[in-house]
Design a protein around this motif. Structure first.
Motif, PDB file in Angstrom:
ATOM      1  N   ALA A  56      12.196  49.321  -4.183  1.00 54.94           N
ATOM      2  CA  ALA A  56      11.934  50.102  -2.971  1.00 54.94           C
ATOM      3  C   ALA A  56      10.537  49.795  -2.439  1.00 54.94           C
ATOM      4  CB  ALA A  56      12.097  51.585  -3.258  1.00 54.94           C
ATOM      5  N   SER A  57       9.572  49.641  -3.322  1.00 51.09           N
ATOM      6  CA  SER A  57       8.210  49.343  -2.871  1.00 51.09           C
ATOM      7  C   SER A  57       8.133  47.941  -2.286  1.00 51.09           C
ATOM      8  CB  SER A  57       7.198  49.520  -4.003  1.00 51.09           C
ATOM      9  OG  SER A  57       7.358  48.542  -5.000  1.00 51.09           O
ATOM     10  N   ILE A  58       8.893  47.000  -2.837  1.00 47.35           N
ATOM     11  CA  ILE A  58       8.925  45.648  -2.271  1.00 47.35           C
ATOM     12  C   ILE A  58       9.496  45.696  -0.858  1.00 47.35           C
ATOM     13  CG2 ILE A  58      10.077  43.403  -2.419  1.00 47.35           C
ATOM     14  CD1 ILE A  58       9.710  43.525  -5.423  1.00 47.35           C
ATOM     15  N   ASP A  59      10.560  46.476  -0.651  1.00 45.89           N
ATOM     16  CA  ASP A  59      11.144  46.613   0.682  1.00 45.89           C
ATOM     17  C   ASP A  59      10.111  47.169   1.666  1.00 45.89           C
ATOM     18  OD1 ASP A  59      13.543  45.649  -0.275  1.00 45.89           O
ATOM     19  OD2 ASP A  59      14.470  47.634  -0.470  1.00 45.89           O
ATOM     20  N   LEU A  60       9.334  48.155   1.226  1.00 48.30           N
ATOM     21  CA  LEU A  60       8.317  48.730   2.101  1.00 48.30           C
ATOM     22  C   LEU A  60       7.213  47.719   2.411  1.00 48.30           C
ATOM     23  CD1 LEU A  60       7.981  52.342   0.672  1.00 48.30           C
ATOM     24  CD2 LEU A  60       9.033  51.641   2.821  1.00 48.30           C
ATOM     25  N   VAL A  61       6.839  46.936   1.419  1.00 46.53           N
ATOM     26  CA  VAL A  61       5.806  45.911   1.627  1.00 46.53           C
ATOM     27  C   VAL A  61       6.312  44.876   2.621  1.00 46.53           C
ATOM     28  CG1 VAL A  61       4.565  44.009   0.538  1.00 46.53           C
ATOM     29  CG2 VAL A  61       4.635  46.247  -0.574  1.00 46.53           C
ATOM     30  N   MET A  62       7.565  44.454   2.454  1.00 47.32           N
ATOM     31  CA  MET A  62       8.123  43.458   3.374  1.00 47.32           C
ATOM     32  C   MET A  62       8.178  44.013   4.798  1.00 47.32           C
ATOM     33  SD  MET A  62       8.439  40.774   1.657  1.00 47.32           S
ATOM     34  CE  MET A  62       9.273  39.788   2.867  1.00 47.32           C
ATOM     35  N   LEU A  63       8.572  45.267   4.950  1.00 41.16           N
ATOM     36  CA  LEU A  63       8.610  45.889   6.267  1.00 41.16           C
ATOM     37  C   LEU A  63       7.205  45.947   6.868  1.00 41.16           C
ATOM     38  CD1 LEU A  63      10.173  47.352   8.501  1.00 41.16           C
ATOM     39  CD2 LEU A  63       9.810  49.472   7.243  1.00 41.16           C
ATOM     40  N   ALA A  64       6.223  46.303   6.057  1.00 39.22           N
ATOM     41  CA  ALA A  64       4.842  46.362   6.538  1.00 39.22           C
ATOM     42  C   ALA A  64       4.352  44.981   6.956  1.00 39.22           C
ATOM     43  CB  ALA A  64       3.930  46.951   5.461  1.00 39.22           C
ATOM     44  N   LEU A  65       4.692  43.961   6.186  1.00 42.24           N
ATOM     45  CA  LEU A  65       4.278  42.600   6.534  1.00 42.24           C
ATOM     46  C   LEU A  65       4.943  42.127   7.824  1.00 42.24           C
ATOM     47  CD1 LEU A  65       4.251  40.864   3.034  1.00 42.24           C
ATOM     48  CD2 LEU A  65       2.278  41.441   4.467  1.00 42.24           C
ATOM     49  N   GLU A  66       6.237  42.434   7.983  1.00 43.05           N
ATOM     50  CA  GLU A  66       6.935  42.056   9.210  1.00 43.05           C
ATOM     51  C   GLU A  66       6.320  42.761  10.416  1.00 43.05           C
ATOM     52  OE1 GLU A  66      11.034  42.971   8.530  1.00 43.05           O
ATOM     53  OE2 GLU A  66      11.258  41.420   6.993  1.00 43.05           O
ATOM     54  N   THR A  67       6.001  44.045  10.253  1.00 39.24           N
ATOM     55  CA  THR A  67       5.393  44.815  11.340  1.00 39.24           C
ATOM     56  C   THR A  67       4.018  44.247  11.686  1.00 39.24           C
ATOM     57  OG1 THR A  67       6.588  46.776  10.634  1.00 39.24           O
ATOM     58  CG2 THR A  67       4.699  47.126  12.075  1.00 39.24           C
ATOM     59  N   ALA A  68       3.226  43.934  10.677  1.00 40.68           N
ATOM     60  CA  ALA A  68       1.901  43.354  10.905  1.00 40.68           C
ATOM     61  C   ALA A  68       2.021  41.994  11.587  1.00 40.68           C
ATOM     62  CB  ALA A  68       1.141  43.225   9.585  1.00 40.68           C
ATOM     63  N   HIS A  69       3.013  41.212  11.188  1.00 41.38           N
ATOM     64  CA  HIS A  69       3.235  39.898  11.787  1.00 41.38           C
ATOM     65  C   HIS A  69       3.601  40.048  13.259  1.00 41.38           C
ATOM     66  CE1 HIS A  69       5.854  36.439  12.869  1.00 41.38           C
ATOM     67  NE2 HIS A  69       4.866  35.759  12.281  1.00 41.38           N
ATOM     68  N   ASP A  70       4.513  40.969  13.559  1.00 46.32           N
ATOM     69  CA  ASP A  70       4.905  41.209  14.949  1.00 46.32           C
ATOM     70  C   ASP A  70       3.715  41.681  15.781  1.00 46.32           C
ATOM     71  OD1 ASP A  70       7.474  40.473  14.278  1.00 46.32           O
ATOM     72  OD2 ASP A  70       8.234  42.540  14.175  1.00 46.32           O
ATOM     73  N   TRP A  71       2.923  42.580  15.213  1.00 48.51           N
ATOM     74  CA  TRP A  71       1.752  43.091  15.923  1.00 48.51           C
ATOM     75  C   TRP A  71       0.755  41.964  16.191  1.00 48.51           C
ATOM     76  CZ3 TRP A  71      -3.396  43.129  14.508  1.00 48.51           C
ATOM     77  CH2 TRP A  71      -4.243  43.850  15.344  1.00 48.51           C
ATOM     78  N   ALA A  72       0.532  41.126  15.183  1.00 47.67           N
ATOM     79  CA  ALA A  72      -0.420  40.019  15.348  1.00 47.67           C
ATOM     80  C   ALA A  72       0.073  39.051  16.416  1.00 47.67           C
ATOM     81  CB  ALA A  72      -0.622  39.296  14.013  1.00 47.67           C
ATOM     82  N   ASN A  73       1.364  38.771  16.430  1.00 54.72           N
ATOM     83  CA  ASN A  73       1.900  37.859  17.448  1.00 54.72           C
ATOM     84  C   ASN A  73       1.768  38.460  18.842  1.00 54.72           C
ATOM     85  OD1 ASN A  73       2.563  35.753  15.777  1.00 54.72           O
ATOM     86  ND2 ASN A  73       4.661  36.434  15.452  1.00 54.72           N
ATOM     87  N   CYS A  74       2.042  39.750  18.983  1.00 53.53           N
ATOM     88  CA  CYS A  74       1.907  40.408  20.287  1.00 53.53           C
ATOM     89  C   CYS A  74       0.449  40.442  20.720  1.00 53.53           C
ATOM     90  CB  CYS A  74       2.476  41.817  20.253  1.00 53.53           C
ATOM     91  SG  CYS A  74       4.281  41.842  20.319  1.00 53.53           S
TER      92      CYS A  74
END
Length: 85
Positions: A56-74
Motif C-alpha cells: 500500500a505504501s508503494i502504491d502511495l509513493v508511485m501515485l505521489a511520484l506520478e503527481t509530482a511528474h505531472d506537476w513538473a511537466n505542467c
C-alpha cells in the motif's frame, strides 16, 4: 489457570502479567505448548499485514511520484494532462 490467561479454551495473555509466576508447572507447560503451536500462524498473519502495508505504501509513493511528474511537466509548459498522452 487464571482468568487472565484462559477463557473458553483460548489463551489471552499479556507479557507483563504476574499470572505466569503463580501458575502450576503443568498449566505453564500447557500454555507454552499452546503458544509454540500457534506461533507459525501468528507470524504468518503478521507477515501478511506487513506485506500489505508495504505494498500500500508503494502504491502511495508511485501515485505521489506520478503527481509530482505531472506537476513538473505542467510547470515546464509541457502539460500533457487530459491530452490522451
Amino acid at each position: 489457570m487464571g482468568d487472565a490467561l484462559k477463557v473458553d479454551s483460548v489463551f489471552h495473555y499479556s507479557p507483563v502479567t504476574k499470572d505466569f509466576a503463580v501458575l502450576p508447572p503443568e498449566e505453564l507447560k500447557d500454555f507454552f505448548s499452546y503458544f509454540i503451536d500457534n506461533l507459525p500462524y501468528c507470524l504468518d498473519y503478521l507477515i501478511q499485514e506487513i506485506v500489505y502495508a508495504f505494498r500500500a505504501s508503494i502504491d502511495l509513493v508511485m501515485l505521489a511520484l506520478e503527481t509530482a511528474h505531472d506537476w513538473a511537466n505542467c510547470s515546464a509548459g509541457i502539460c500533457l494532462i487530459g491530452t490522451g498522452e
